[in-house]
Structures are given as structure tokens and as C-alpha cells.
Design a protein around this motif. Structure first.
Motif, mmCIF file in Angstrom:
data_model
loop_
_atom_site.group_PDB
_atom_site.id
_atom_site.type_symbol
_atom_site.label_atom_id
_atom_site.label_comp_id
_atom_site.label_asym_id
_atom_site.label_seq_id
_atom_site.Cartn_x
_atom_site.Cartn_y
_atom_site.Cartn_z
ATOM 1 N N TRP A 34 0.686 -1.219 0.031
ATOM 2 C CA TRP A 34 -0.030 0.082 -0.096
ATOM 3 C C TRP A 34 0.947 1.294 -0.118
ATOM 4 O O TRP A 34 0.703 2.173 -0.842
ATOM 5 N N LEU A 35 2.043 1.304 0.779
ATOM 6 C CA LEU A 35 2.766 2.244 1.028
ATOM 7 C C LEU A 35 3.547 2.604 -0.278
ATOM 8 O O LEU A 35 3.745 3.563 -0.877
ATOM 9 N N ALA A 36 4.064 1.465 -0.939
ATOM 10 C CA ALA A 36 4.798 1.597 -2.344
ATOM 11 C C ALA A 36 3.829 2.222 -3.296
ATOM 12 O O ALA A 36 4.334 3.319 -4.190
ATOM 13 N N ASN A 37 2.525 1.911 -3.385
ATOM 14 C CA ASN A 37 1.833 2.178 -4.631
ATOM 15 C C ASN A 37 1.359 3.786 -4.331
ATOM 16 O O ASN A 37 1.380 4.479 -5.230
ATOM 17 N N VAL A 38 1.057 4.108 -2.988
ATOM 18 C CA VAL A 38 0.464 5.449 -2.749
ATOM 19 C C VAL A 38 1.669 6.535 -2.743
ATOM 20 O O VAL A 38 1.546 7.647 -3.581
ATOM 21 N N SER A 39 2.921 6.273 -2.103
ATOM 22 C CA SER A 39 3.973 7.092 -2.186
ATOM 23 C C SER A 39 4.606 7.083 -3.586
ATOM 24 O O SER A 39 5.059 8.140 -4.203
ATOM 25 N N GLY A 40 4.487 6.088 -4.298
ATOM 26 C CA GLY A 40 5.101 5.827 -5.740
ATOM 27 C C GLY A 40 4.058 6.861 -6.636
ATOM 28 O O GLY A 40 4.393 7.433 -7.684
ATOM 29 N N SER A 41 2.693 6.509 -6.495
ATOM 30 C CA SER A 41 1.970 7.559 -7.130
ATOM 31 C C SER A 41 2.096 9.146 -7.163
ATOM 32 O O SER A 41 2.221 9.897 -7.899
ATOM 33 N N PHE A 42 2.426 9.494 -5.608
ATOM 34 C CA PHE A 42 2.659 10.683 -5.178
ATOM 35 C C PHE A 42 4.004 11.324 -6.094
ATOM 36 O O PHE A 42 4.180 12.300 -6.656
ATOM 37 N N LEU A 43 5.119 10.326 -5.910
ATOM 38 C CA LEU A 43 6.390 10.800 -6.462
ATOM 39 C C LEU A 43 6.484 10.764 -8.058
ATOM 40 O O LEU A 43 7.056 11.838 -8.737
ATOM 41 N N ILE A 44 5.548 9.961 -8.779
ATOM 42 C CA ILE A 44 5.401 10.124 -10.190
ATOM 43 C C ILE A 44 4.670 11.260 -10.705
ATOM 44 O O ILE A 44 4.930 11.727 -11.743
ATOM 45 N N GLY A 45 3.723 11.972 -9.905
ATOM 46 C CA GLY A 45 2.933 13.302 -10.096
ATOM 47 C C GLY A 45 4.137 14.172 -10.065
ATOM 48 O O GLY A 45 4.096 14.921 -10.864
ATOM 49 N N LEU A 46 5.119 14.147 -9.170
ATOM 50 C CA LEU A 46 6.201 15.077 -9.162
ATOM 51 C C LEU A 46 7.092 14.984 -10.251
ATOM 52 O O LEU A 46 7.238 15.920 -10.826
ATOM 53 N N GLY A 105 -6.258 6.492 -2.848
ATOM 54 C CA GLY A 105 -4.964 6.946 -2.259
ATOM 55 C C GLY A 105 -3.906 7.504 -3.449
ATOM 56 O O GLY A 105 -3.274 8.264 -3.127
ATOM 57 N N GLY A 106 -3.686 6.503 -4.209
ATOM 58 C CA GLY A 106 -3.073 6.584 -5.296
ATOM 59 C C GLY A 106 -3.357 7.658 -6.338
ATOM 60 O O GLY A 106 -2.438 8.563 -6.580
ATOM 61 N N LEU A 107 -4.505 7.765 -6.635
ATOM 62 C CA LEU A 107 -5.056 9.044 -7.123
ATOM 63 C C LEU A 107 -4.947 10.501 -6.624
ATOM 64 O O LEU A 107 -4.222 11.218 -7.192
ATOM 65 N N ALA A 110 -1.083 11.095 -6.470
ATOM 66 C CA ALA A 110 -0.481 11.577 -7.682
ATOM 67 C C ALA A 110 -1.063 13.131 -7.788
ATOM 68 O O ALA A 110 -0.186 14.129 -8.562
ATOM 69 N N CYS A 111 -2.292 13.505 -7.539
ATOM 70 C CA CYS A 111 -2.700 14.830 -7.951
ATOM 71 C C CYS A 111 -1.906 15.818 -6.917
ATOM 72 O O CYS A 111 -1.396 16.764 -7.193
ATOM 73 N N CYS A 112 -1.786 15.010 -5.680
ATOM 74 C CA CYS A 112 -0.861 16.181 -4.658
ATOM 75 C C CYS A 112 0.577 16.399 -5.244
ATOM 76 O O CYS A 112 1.080 17.258 -4.979
ATOM 77 N N GLY A 113 1.124 15.187 -5.774
ATOM 78 C CA GLY A 113 2.501 15.464 -6.410
ATOM 79 C C GLY A 113 2.421 16.164 -7.472
ATOM 80 O O GLY A 113 3.389 17.378 -7.357
ATOM 81 N N TRP A 114 1.626 16.270 -8.323
ATOM 82 C CA TRP A 114 1.381 17.082 -9.402
ATOM 83 C C TRP A 114 1.306 18.478 -9.118
ATOM 84 O O TRP A 114 1.886 19.490 -9.554
ATOM 85 N N TRP A 115 0.184 18.697 -8.110
ATOM 86 C CA TRP A 115 0.124 20.164 -7.692
ATOM 87 C C TRP A 115 1.366 20.677 -6.802
ATOM 88 O O TRP A 115 1.596 21.886 -7.295
ATOM 89 N N LEU A 116 2.093 19.951 -6.041
ATOM 90 C CA LEU A 116 3.199 20.455 -5.397
ATOM 91 C C LEU A 116 4.307 20.606 -6.263
ATOM 92 O O LEU A 116 4.901 21.799 -5.988
ATOM 93 N N ALA A 117 4.346 19.849 -7.220
ATOM 94 C CA ALA A 117 5.672 20.215 -8.176
ATOM 95 C C ALA A 117 5.331 21.708 -9.013
ATOM 96 O O ALA A 117 6.119 22.305 -9.151
ATOM 97 N N ARG A 118 3.883 21.606 -9.215
ATOM 98 C CA ARG A 118 3.841 23.075 -9.995
ATOM 99 C C ARG A 118 4.028 24.166 -9.149
ATOM 100 O O ARG A 118 4.118 25.566 -9.635
ATOM 101 N N GLN A 119 3.992 24.028 -7.787
ATOM 102 C CA GLN A 119 4.403 25.328 -6.806
ATOM 103 C C GLN A 119 5.790 25.776 -6.634
ATOM 104 O O GLN A 119 5.881 26.764 -6.281
ATOM 105 N N PHE A 120 6.481 24.799 -7.175
ATOM 106 C CA PHE A 120 8.045 25.119 -7.093
ATOM 107 C C PHE A 120 8.670 25.500 -8.615
ATOM 108 O O PHE A 120 9.378 24.872 -9.067
ATOM 109 N N THR A 121 7.794 26.538 -9.227
ATOM 110 C CA THR A 121 8.461 26.862 -10.325
ATOM 111 C C THR A 121 8.823 28.177 -10.529
ATOM 112 O O THR A 121 8.399 28.909 -9.627
#
Length: 121
Positions: A34-46, A105-107, A110-121
Motif C-alpha cells: 500500500w505504501l509503495a503504491n501510494v507514495s509511488g503515485s505521489f512521486l510519479i506525479g512530481l 489514495g494513489g490517485l 498523484a494529484c498532490c504530487g502534481w500540484w506540489l511540483a507546480r508550486q516550485f516553479t
């Protein structure tokens, strides 16, 4: 070079996944998966935003980190096997909760990672 990047990344991700499973899996709930899938989803969004949208990663770095590391680290096939196991044992509520929380959780991650990455531009 692309194949080497994916191979090296896959080796790294697989080892990280194995270690996470050793540390986190508990009887009754596969926390490591579970942790691998959810954290991996976050990281791949970033990584998607930083690598594809912003161009901060070379194509080889992007492959190494997404297809390689995240591909080796996330565990969709293990997730599906664990889900089927719950259902085949008649543990429908537990199986349903596992599927919904992993996919949801994965979705969300991934959305959180995507959003967070856009904040660091």
C-alpha cells in the motif's frame, strides 16, 4: 542509454520496494504494498511535472526515475494478487477497502504530487 537507465532504475526501485515490505508489512494488511503504491503515485506525479512539463530532467533521467525506479518500486501486480486473495477468502469488505484505498489514495497522491511540483516553479 534509455535501456540502461530503465534497468538501473528498476533495480533500485525493486530493492527499495523489498526493503519497504520488510519494514512495513504486517499480518492482516499489506502496508508495504500500500505504501509503495501510494507514495509511488505521489512521486510519479512530481516527476511528471518536473520532467515532462518543466523539462528539469533529461529524457534519460526521466526514464530512470519513472519507468525504472517507480516501475520497480510500485507493485501493481502484487496489489492485484493481494486483492484477489482477500476476495477468494471471502474477505469482501477488507478486499474492497484495500482496493478503494489503494486506488483512491494513489490517485489523490498523484494529484498532490502534481500540484506540489507546480508550486516550485
Amino acid at each position: 542509454m534509455a535501456l540502461l537507465a530503465v534497468a538501473v532504475g528498476g533495480a533500485i526501485g525493486s530493492v527499495l520496494r523489498y526493503l519497504l515490505g520488510l519494514l512495513a508489512n504486517q499480518p492482516g494488511w499489506p502496508w508495504g504494498t500500500w505504501l509503495a503504491n501510494v507514495s509511488g503515485s505521489f512521486l510519479i506525479g512530481l516527476l511528471y511535472v518536473w520532467g515532462r512539463e518543466k523539462g528539469w530532467l533529461s529524457p534519460e533521467q526521466y526514464l530512470l526515475l519513472t519507468t525504472g525506479v517507480m516501475g520497480g518500486f510500485t507493485t501493481f501486480s502484487t496489489f492485484t494478487l493481494e486483492s484477489v486473495s482477500y476476495f477468494s477468502q471471502g474477505m469482501f469488505v477488507r478486499g474492497g477497502l484495500y482496493v478503494l484505498s489503494s486506488v483512491g489514495g494513489g490517485l489523490a497522491a498523484a494529484c498532490c504530487g502534481w500540484w506540489l511540483a507546480r508550486q516550485f516553479t
